[in-house]
Enzyme design. Structure first.
Site, PDB file in Angstrom:
ATOM      1  N   ASP A  86     -12.386  -7.458  -4.434  1.00 51.15           N
ATOM      2  CA  ASP A  86     -11.736  -6.577  -3.462  1.00 51.15           C
ATOM      3  C   ASP A  86     -11.183  -7.412  -2.308  1.00 51.15           C
ATOM      4  O   ASP A  86     -11.907  -8.210  -1.688  1.00 51.15           O
ATOM      5  CB  ASP A  86     -12.749  -5.552  -2.925  1.00 51.15           C
ATOM      6  N   ILE A  87      -9.880  -7.234  -2.019  1.00 49.00           N
ATOM      7  CA  ILE A  87      -9.230  -7.979  -0.947  1.00 49.00           C
ATOM      8  C   ILE A  87      -9.799  -7.518   0.396  1.00 49.00           C
ATOM      9  O   ILE A  87      -9.880  -6.320   0.672  1.00 49.00           O
ATOM     10  CB  ILE A  87      -7.711  -7.774  -0.982  1.00 49.00           C
TER      11      ILE A  87
ATOM     12  N   ASP B 201       2.039  -5.363  -0.268  1.00 51.10           N
ATOM     13  CA  ASP B 201       2.433  -5.537  -1.669  1.00 51.10           C
ATOM     14  C   ASP B 201       2.521  -7.019  -2.039  1.00 51.10           C
ATOM     15  O   ASP B 201       2.142  -7.416  -3.144  1.00 51.10           O
ATOM     16  CB  ASP B 201       3.777  -4.866  -1.917  1.00 51.10           C
TER      17      ASP B 201
ATOM     18  N   ASN C 230      -2.136  -3.861   5.876  1.00 51.19           N
ATOM     19  CA  ASN C 230      -1.067  -2.868   5.754  1.00 51.19           C
ATOM     20  C   ASN C 230      -0.657  -2.309   7.106  1.00 51.19           C
ATOM     21  O   ASN C 230       0.535  -2.179   7.413  1.00 51.19           O
ATOM     22  CB  ASN C 230      -1.514  -1.720   4.846  1.00 51.19           C
TER      23      ASN C 230
ATOM     24  N   GLU D 245      -6.717  -2.072  -3.546  1.00 51.24           N
ATOM     25  CA  GLU D 245      -6.896  -3.524  -3.438  1.00 51.24           C
ATOM     26  C   GLU D 245      -8.064  -4.020  -4.284  1.00 51.24           C
ATOM     27  O   GLU D 245      -8.559  -5.132  -4.096  1.00 51.24           O
ATOM     28  CB  GLU D 245      -7.119  -3.914  -1.981  1.00 51.24           C
TER      29      GLU D 245
END
Length: 328
Positions: free
Chosen positions: A190-191, A207, A198, A233
């Site tokens: 997971d980022i 993106d 964002n 993500e």
């Protein structure tokens, strides 16, 4: 005299091997063998001619496809962006014990291609010329194959979708063998701070980060591993026939690679990280439960500061759901 697995002496077995090699070399079908690194180790005369391989070349499959794409020879690749096509195709290549599909060549021939995959990563490719089949029938089947692939692909990153990777996880836990025996590991990636990225930099940068993450991680994925985007993500990595120690080493390399990645060319100082949760996979496990356990481990990594790995204590070896943390 020493006996071979076929019950013949060593000289007879050697002669049999040589005859098999000669038969494959002069066969009308296209025959090739790729090693676990996806490097071409054998190609018969028909395969070398169709894909423009010189005698003695041992190219990586990706380099062979790239060279032929730019020369407009070999396999027809209907993609404006070759590298995106390559990432998407590599994410599926070698993920099945056996796969059969149709493909066409720039010289007009239509082929029926099969890929037989060994658990250790070696692959046998055999193709037959089926150009005599009517063109409209071929086009109909190709449209069907494209539709299936699209339904199993994340549009933004080109990686397999949640549906695809969960299906592969189901196949792994349902594989034949000793009940409850370990068959690999699952990593949920997971980022970190993605909502902030964002909100702060805009969805265009978000993106770009997702695409960069997919590209960076895939460079460290082995041919037998399965990487997919499962939502937002979050990504899932299946590592069959892998010990937890090896899985941790692989994901640690991914952590380092992402730390050094710069996904926004106009903002050289921009960087990002990710966290990972690792769980064991055993036969007869419920796929949803394996995912849940890896996700709990991921949550522990987030709570402990992000940019690190947390590993579950294997359920059948320890009571409870204690999580052991590991970071560089």
């Amino acid at each position: 005299m020493q006996e071979s697995p076929w019950g013949h002496d060593v000289l007879a077995a050697t002669e049999m091997t040589l005859q098999l090699a000669r038969l494959m070399e002069h066969a009308g079908n296209f025959v090739a063998v790729f090693d676990p690194e996806d490097r071409l180790r054998f190609a018969n005369r028909a395969f070398r001619a169709a894909w423009f391989v010189s005698d003695g070349e041992d190219l990586l499959w990706s380099d062979l496809m790239r060279r032929n794409y730019h020369a407009r020879q070999g396999t027809v690749i209907a993609a404006a962006d070759f590298e995106s096509w390559l990432r998407s195709t590599q994410a599926r290549r070698g993920k099945n014990g056996f796969r059969a599909f149709e493909t066409d060549l720039h010289d007009g021939r239509w082929l029926w291609m099969t890929e037989t995959m060994q658990p250790d990563g070696w692959m046998l490719c055999v193709a037959s010329d089926i150009s005599s089949i009517r063109a409209d029938e071929r086009a109909l089947r190709q449209d069907r194959d494209f539709a299936i692939k699209a339904s199993q692909t994340d549009e933004l990153t080109g990686l397999p979708s949640r549906r695809y990777v969960m299906g592969k996880l189901g196949e792994l836990v349902g594989s034949p063998g000793e009940a409850d025996g370990d068959v690999g590991c699952l990593a949920v990636l997971d980022i970190d701070n993605f909502k902030y990225i964002n909100d702060r930099f805009g969805h265009g940068v978000g993106d770009a980060v997702l695409k960069d993450f997919a590209i960076t991680i895939q460079r460290h994925v082995r041919k037998t591993d399965i990487l997919g985007r499962v939502g937002g993500e979050e990504f899932m990595l299946i590592l069959p026939a892998t010990t937890m120690a090896d899985a941790e080493t692989i994901v640690q390399r991914m952590l380092v690679a992402v730390r050094h990645s710069r996904p926004v060319s106009e903002q050289a100082s921009f960087r990002y990280t990710f966290s990972a949760g690792l769980a064991w996979i055993a036969r007869s496990d419920d796929p949803g439960d394996v995912y849940r356990r890896a996700d709990l481990a991921l949550y522990a990594a987030k709570m402990r500061g992000r940019d690190q790995i947390s590993i579950e204590v294997q359920p059948h070896r320890s009571l409870g759901a204690t999580i052991a943390s590991s970071s560089e």
